[in-house]
Design a protein around this motif. Structure first.
Motif, PDB file in Angstrom:
ATOM      1  N   THR A 262       8.889 -12.562  29.162  1.00  0.00           N
ATOM      2  CA  THR A 262       7.871 -13.337  29.868  1.00  0.00           C
ATOM      3  C   THR A 262       7.323 -14.412  28.938  1.00  0.00           C
ATOM      4  N   SER A 263       6.378 -15.234  29.460  1.00  0.00           N
ATOM      5  CA  SER A 263       5.755 -16.237  28.588  1.00  0.00           C
ATOM      6  C   SER A 263       4.232 -16.201  28.637  1.00  0.00           C
ATOM      7  N   PHE A 264       3.652 -15.621  29.690  1.00  0.00           N
ATOM      8  CA  PHE A 264       2.195 -15.448  29.687  1.00  0.00           C
ATOM      9  C   PHE A 264       1.807 -14.328  30.636  1.00  0.00           C
ATOM     10  N   ALA A 265       0.586 -13.823  30.451  1.00  0.00           N
ATOM     11  CA  ALA A 265       0.076 -12.710  31.261  1.00  0.00           C
ATOM     12  C   ALA A 265      -1.307 -13.055  31.785  1.00  0.00           C
ATOM     13  N   ILE A 266      -1.545 -12.716  33.039  1.00  0.00           N
ATOM     14  CA  ILE A 266      -2.856 -12.898  33.672  1.00  0.00           C
ATOM     15  C   ILE A 266      -3.185 -11.618  34.419  1.00  0.00           C
ATOM     16  N   GLY A 267      -4.269 -10.960  34.033  1.00  0.00           N
ATOM     17  CA  GLY A 267      -4.617  -9.724  34.722  1.00  0.00           C
ATOM     18  C   GLY A 267      -5.891  -9.116  34.192  1.00  0.00           C
ATOM     19  N   SER A 268      -5.925  -7.802  34.180  1.00  0.00           N
ATOM     20  CA  SER A 268      -7.102  -7.057  33.745  1.00  0.00           C
ATOM     21  C   SER A 268      -6.953  -6.654  32.280  1.00  0.00           C
ATOM     22  N   ARG A 269      -7.989  -6.069  31.758  1.00  0.00           N
ATOM     23  CA  ARG A 269      -7.938  -5.559  30.384  1.00  0.00           C
ATOM     24  C   ARG A 269      -6.815  -4.531  30.225  1.00  0.00           C
ATOM     25  N   LYS A 270      -6.551  -3.803  31.308  1.00  0.00           N
ATOM     26  CA  LYS A 270      -5.478  -2.802  31.265  1.00  0.00           C
ATOM     27  C   LYS A 270      -4.133  -3.465  30.979  1.00  0.00           C
ATOM     28  N   LEU A 271      -3.908  -4.628  31.564  1.00  0.00           N
ATOM     29  CA  LEU A 271      -2.661  -5.355  31.313  1.00  0.00           C
ATOM     30  C   LEU A 271      -2.625  -5.861  29.877  1.00  0.00           C
ATOM     31  N   TYR A 272      -3.737  -6.413  29.413  1.00  0.00           N
ATOM     32  CA  TYR A 272      -3.772  -6.944  28.049  1.00  0.00           C
ATOM     33  C   TYR A 272      -3.591  -5.832  27.016  1.00  0.00           C
ATOM     34  N   ASP A 273      -4.091  -4.644  27.326  1.00  0.00           N
ATOM     35  CA  ASP A 273      -3.856  -3.494  26.443  1.00  0.00           C
ATOM     36  C   ASP A 273      -2.378  -3.084  26.472  1.00  0.00           C
ATOM     37  N   LEU A 274      -1.762  -3.196  27.639  1.00  0.00           N
ATOM     38  CA  LEU A 274      -0.357  -2.820  27.778  1.00  0.00           C
ATOM     39  C   LEU A 274       0.550  -3.690  26.917  1.00  0.00           C
ATOM     40  N   ILE A 275       0.259  -4.987  26.856  1.00  0.00           N
ATOM     41  CA  ILE A 275       1.144  -5.893  26.107  1.00  0.00           C
ATOM     42  C   ILE A 275       0.836  -5.914  24.612  1.00  0.00           C
ATOM     43  N   ASP A 276      -0.300  -5.376  24.223  1.00  0.00           N
ATOM     44  CA  ASP A 276      -0.702  -5.391  22.820  1.00  0.00           C
ATOM     45  C   ASP A 276       0.214  -4.490  21.984  1.00  0.00           C
ATOM     46  N   ASN A 277       0.898  -5.107  21.004  1.00  0.00           N
ATOM     47  CA  ASN A 277       1.789  -4.367  20.103  1.00  0.00           C
ATOM     48  C   ASN A 277       2.835  -3.529  20.859  1.00  0.00           C
ATOM     49  N   ASN A 278       3.286  -4.052  22.002  1.00  0.00           N
ATOM     50  CA  ASN A 278       4.294  -3.354  22.804  1.00  0.00           C
ATOM     51  C   ASN A 278       5.670  -3.975  22.528  1.00  0.00           C
ATOM     52  N   PRO A 279       6.546  -3.278  21.847  1.00  0.00           N
ATOM     53  CA  PRO A 279       7.838  -3.868  21.475  1.00  0.00           C
ATOM     54  C   PRO A 279       8.790  -4.041  22.657  1.00  0.00           C
ATOM     55  N   HIS A 280       8.458  -3.429  23.796  1.00  0.00           N
ATOM     56  CA  HIS A 280       9.340  -3.515  24.965  1.00  0.00           C
ATOM     57  C   HIS A 280       9.065  -4.751  25.820  1.00  0.00           C
ATOM     58  N   ILE A 281       7.961  -5.448  25.542  1.00  0.00           N
ATOM     59  CA  ILE A 281       7.592  -6.648  26.307  1.00  0.00           C
ATOM     60  C   ILE A 281       7.539  -7.815  25.338  1.00  0.00           C
ATOM     61  N   GLU A 282       8.425  -8.780  25.544  1.00  0.00           N
ATOM     62  CA  GLU A 282       8.536  -9.898  24.609  1.00  0.00           C
ATOM     63  C   GLU A 282       8.131 -11.209  25.262  1.00  0.00           C
TER      64      GLU A 282
END
Length: 613
Positions: A262-282
């Motif tokens: 992906t190139s950007f994320a828009i959502g809730s804090r839950k989404l931002y926590d999901l992408i934080d230091n997640n090696p499966h989402i680039e």
């Protein structure tokens, strides 16, 4: 050892009046940094602020700053930006998302500075652009000065999201949350659209989707799919449930297998926590994620985009309401193009059939005055509304007009047919517009698994004219003789049109089709003809020879019986050649009783509908 941060910005050394400055956007606007510039802007004027979609408090677009700033946006969003564009205090520049970076690199829009929101540096001095790599990375790589807001609430994302602290000219430290956008509630219209779109998605497909009710509804109905992948410019909260369900594994992807791209994320804090230091989402720059040839490297790429209106030739309007620019081109054309050239790919335009409380049809005879085409009629393959799926690839203007009328709101279909008739796209014998079968419910399409193959049962409609003609000519002489009791030599387009133009509130005509991409072939047809005086109906069906013995006729017959029972029809009649043993067996298995006629060459069968099981 602690990493030394760059100094606080001295704006008069970094920029000057008339400078062009990039501002990071989407959910990660560096608000504190913009405010710092405003507070130190004495003597500045006519600074051009260039950005993508910017959420939250876009204060620079307010009228009180019109002498200081003029915004130039690639995607209109938010009330302040939209009002500024409407009033001429801001500009909208239409451009494909994949090509914005080239405007920076080739000097078309040369940048004096880039203002970005980044995470604190790690032990090696690398800061992450977090949830907004998109065009921010391109701006950073092609500007004179990088000014950063060091923000501990910016997630650290994997992929190509990092810039080194040494690349930053100046910075401020300010902790601010990213803008949160809650998923919109899914209404019944979006629900039905999502169900239809999900039918176009096979196991193992790779998905692109945007934000809003329709993507949310679609992803909801994909949770039972298998081995899906994601290659999408944007992630939203809708992806969380899809990932949690196990439907997304990314292992069938043929480009970046095993990874969400992906190139950007828009959502809730839950989404931002999901992408934080997640090696499966680039996260990668939009110039990479949205490059059509990269998109096409994913086999079975499904691109799901929306529109404001679609005309009856298939032209898609997505960024303006008449003369009023509403949003932007974004990545729609990038992904429509990429999915079109992907092996097994499907570009889908999904939209509600109406607007303004069902007073305006979004399927229109012509695009509105002032509106512009984002995706051309040559690019569109599927258009989905709450009334079904229109398949346009390879269709003539007349055929695609009929396909699109079929998925328009029922109250606008007659008007749309009359409009296209004025332009001679529909012949004189095409008199009826498509009608639905109420007894089938909101979803008029049923997915069938028959001996391991996927087929669809749905109402026959005027857009099937050529398909029914092809179906007729596929039959052997023996099939035609058994079905029609004689050997018909011809099925003209006019005759075929008459057979598919059915008032489904009286007579009923169903078909089972096989769909390979945009190629649809009729495999079986079943129908009944109402005799209103006696409240009876005559039923008949025919199956393609290659599909006989697979139970298609029985499925059609059982569905027709259910519809007849719901309509209170008393009896169903069938007339079959005595030598047609397989068809007689099908009727008798459905509890039809032979009626003695004295002529063994022609069998009459009768079903008491009220007592049918």
């Amino acid at each position: 050892m602690a990493i030394a941060l760059p100094p606080e910005p001295n704006w008069h050394k970094l920029i000057k009046s008339g400078s062009r400055v990039f501002v990071g956007g989407t959910a990660s606007v560096p608000y504190a940094l913009v405010q710092h510039l405003i507070e130190n802007s004495e003597g500045f004027s006519d600074i051009e602020l260039v950005h993508m979609l910017a959420l939250g408090d876009t204060r620079w677009a307010k009228e009180k700053y019109k002498r200081l700033f003029k915004a130039n946006t690639f995607f209109i969003g938010g009330e302040a930006i939209r009002r500024a564009v409407d009033e001429g205090r801001a500009d909208y520049t239409p451009v494909f998302l994949s090509e914005i970076s080239s405007l920076f690199s080739d000097g078309t829009l040369a940048l004096d500075a880039a203002l970005v929101n980044v995470s604190p540096p790690d032990e090696f001095g690398y800061c992450s652009l977090g949830a907004a790599v998109d065009i921010s990375m391109s701006a950073v790589r092609n500007c004179q000065q990088v000014v950063a807001q060091i923000n501990p609430q910016v997630p650290r994302t994997a992929g190509h999201s990092y810039i080194h602290i040494s690349e930053i000219t100046a910075c401020i430290e300010a902790s601010e949350p990213l803008v949160e956008v809650s998923p919109p509630p899914i209404d019944s219209v979006a629900e039905r659209i999502g169900q239809y779109v999900s039918m176009l998605v096979d196991d193992g497909a790779t998905l692109q989707f945007g934000i809003g009710k329709i993507p949310s509804a679609t992803l909801k109905y994909l949770c039972h799919h298998k081995d899906l992948g994601i290659h999408s410019e944007m992630l939203t909260d809708s992806v969380i449930e899809l990932l949690s369900s196990g439907a997304v594994t990314n292992k069938k992807k043929t480009f970046h297998p095993g990874k969400v791209v992906t190139s950007f994320a828009i959502g809730s804090r839950k989404l931002y926590d999901l992408i934080d230091n997640n090696p499966h989402i680039e996260f990668y720059p939009s110039s990479y994620v949205n490059k059509p040839t990269n998109i096409a490297k994913n086999d079975n790429m499904i691109a799901i985009n929306s529109a404001l209106e679609v005309d009856l030739t298939g032209q898609v309007v997505a960024d303006s309401l008449g003369y009023d620019f509403y949003s932007g081109i974004g990545g729609q054309v990038d992904f429509v193009t990429g999915a079109s050239i992907s092996k097994g790919g499907k570009p889908i335009i999904a939209l509600p059939s109406t607007a303004k409380d069902e007073t305006i049809s979004r399927i229109t005879p012509r695009i509105s005055e002032g509106a512009g085409v984002v995706t051309s009629r040559g690019n569109v393959q599927y258009v989905v509304t709450e009334y079904g799926i229109a398949s346009l690839k390879g269709k003539s203007i007349r055929e695609r007009a009929l396909e699109l009328i079929r998925v328009a709101h029922p109250k606008f279909r007659a008007q749309l047919l009359e409009e296209v008739r004025k332009h001679y796209w529909v012949p004189h014998y095409q008199e009826k517009y498509p009608t639905d079968i109420p007894e089938l419910g909101a979803i008029q399409l049923k997915r069938l698994n028959i001996q391991g193959e996927t087929f669809y049962m749905r109402p026959l409609n005027p857009a099937d004219e050529r398909r029914l003609q092809e179906f007729f000519y596929s039959h052997t002489k023996e099939t035609l003789r058994l079905r029609y009791n004689y050997d018909p030599k011809q099925m003209s387009r006019e005759k075929s049109c008459n057979l598919v133009s059915v008032d489904q509130s009286a007579d009923v005509a169903l078909c089972i089709v096989k769909q390979d991409g945009s190629r649809i072939t009729i495999q079986a047809v079943g129908r009944f003809y109402l005799e209103p005086v006696s409240n009876t109906c005559e039923v008949a069906f025919v199956t393609r020879e290659t599909q006989q013995g697979k139970g298609m006729a029985s499925r059609l017959l059982n569905q027709l019986i259910d519809i007849a029972k719901a309509r209170g029809i008393e009896k169903m009649m069938a007339y079959v050649r005595g030598e047609n043993k397989p068809m007689i067996t099908i009727f008798e298995q459905a509890n039809f009783i032979r009626k003695f006629t004295g002529d063994p060459s022609d069998i009459e069968l009768v079903l008491d509908v009220a007592n049918a099981k």
